[in-house]
Design an enzyme around this catalytic site. Structure first.
Site, PDB file in Angstrom:
ATOM      1  CB  CYS A   9      27.902  14.055  52.564  1.00 43.79           C
ATOM      2  SG  CYS A   9      27.868  15.094  51.085  1.00 43.79           S
ATOM      3  CG  ASN A  12      23.880  16.739  47.724  1.00 45.32           C
ATOM      4  OD1 ASN A  12      22.924  17.183  47.108  1.00 45.32           O
ATOM      5  ND2 ASN A  12      24.277  15.495  47.571  1.00 45.32           N
ATOM      6  CB  CYS A  14      32.683  15.567  47.886  1.00 50.05           C
ATOM      7  SG  CYS A  14      33.668  16.952  47.297  1.00 50.05           S
ATOM      8  NE  ARG A  15      31.679  13.381  53.014  1.00 49.16           N
ATOM      9  CZ  ARG A  15      31.494  13.549  54.315  1.00 49.16           C
ATOM     10  NH1 ARG A  15      31.926  12.641  55.172  1.00 49.16           N
ATOM     11  NH2 ARG A  15      30.873  14.623  54.772  1.00 49.16           N
ATOM     12  CB  SER A  16      25.735  12.514  49.533  1.00 54.10           C
ATOM     13  OG  SER A  16      25.713  13.895  49.313  1.00 54.10           O
ATOM     14  CG  ASP A 120      34.208  16.180  52.813  1.00 47.39           C
ATOM     15  OD1 ASP A 120      34.422  16.154  51.581  1.00 47.39           O
ATOM     16  OD2 ASP A 120      33.423  16.984  53.356  1.00 47.39           O
TER      17      ASP A 120
END
Length: 145
Positions: A9, A12, A14-16, A120
């Site tokens: 993301c 690096n 939150c999402r990934s 996000d």
């Protein structure tokens, strides 16, 4: 499906890392990692509210630290999974000549056509909604193995 997966993301945090943590909990025999296309948070743990939402589901991610995506990652992983089209384009811009490592959107694996990105939660503040989509996509990715 390959078993060395990198989730990417922007920052690096939150999402990934959430995709990393969820996927390793569902497929512990896979090698998974995560990275960001920016260097804003290198060395930092995942964002606190994201960790709290994951922890409420029994998913640990406090051991993860942000790192930046590098062109060498194309040689280290069998599949690179982007959280959105902007990051997919940033990843592709670093592809070494002749490298054929697939780069896919995580939502390609949601099984329901939810869209072209994982929103996000750093901006939307919908940490649970993000995790719901990540869990769906992770299960879809695992089922393609």
């Amino acid at each position: 499906m390959s078993k060395r997966i990198l989730f990417v993301c922007l920052g690096n945090i939150c999402r990934s890392p959430s995709a990393h943590a969820v996927t390793r909990s569902l497929a512990p025999d896979w090698t998974v990692d995560s990275a960001g296309t920016s260097d804003w948070h290198v060395g930092e743990p995942p964002y606190g509210p994201m960790q709290a939402a994951a922890r409420a589901r029994g998913i640990a991610m406090d051991d993860l630290r942000a790192r930046q995506f590098h062109a060498d990652d194309f040689d280290l992983f069998d599949l690179i999974v982007a959280m959105d089209a902007d990051n997919l384009a940033r990843i592709e811009s670093q592809r070494p000549a002749g490298n054929a490592t697939p780069v896919r959107l995580f939502t390609d694996f949601d099984g329901v056509g939810a869209g072209d990105h994982v929103p996000d939660p750093y901006y939307t503040r919908d940490f649970d909604g993000c995790l719901d989509l990540i869990e769906t996509c992770a299960r879809g990715l695992i089922e393609t193995d």
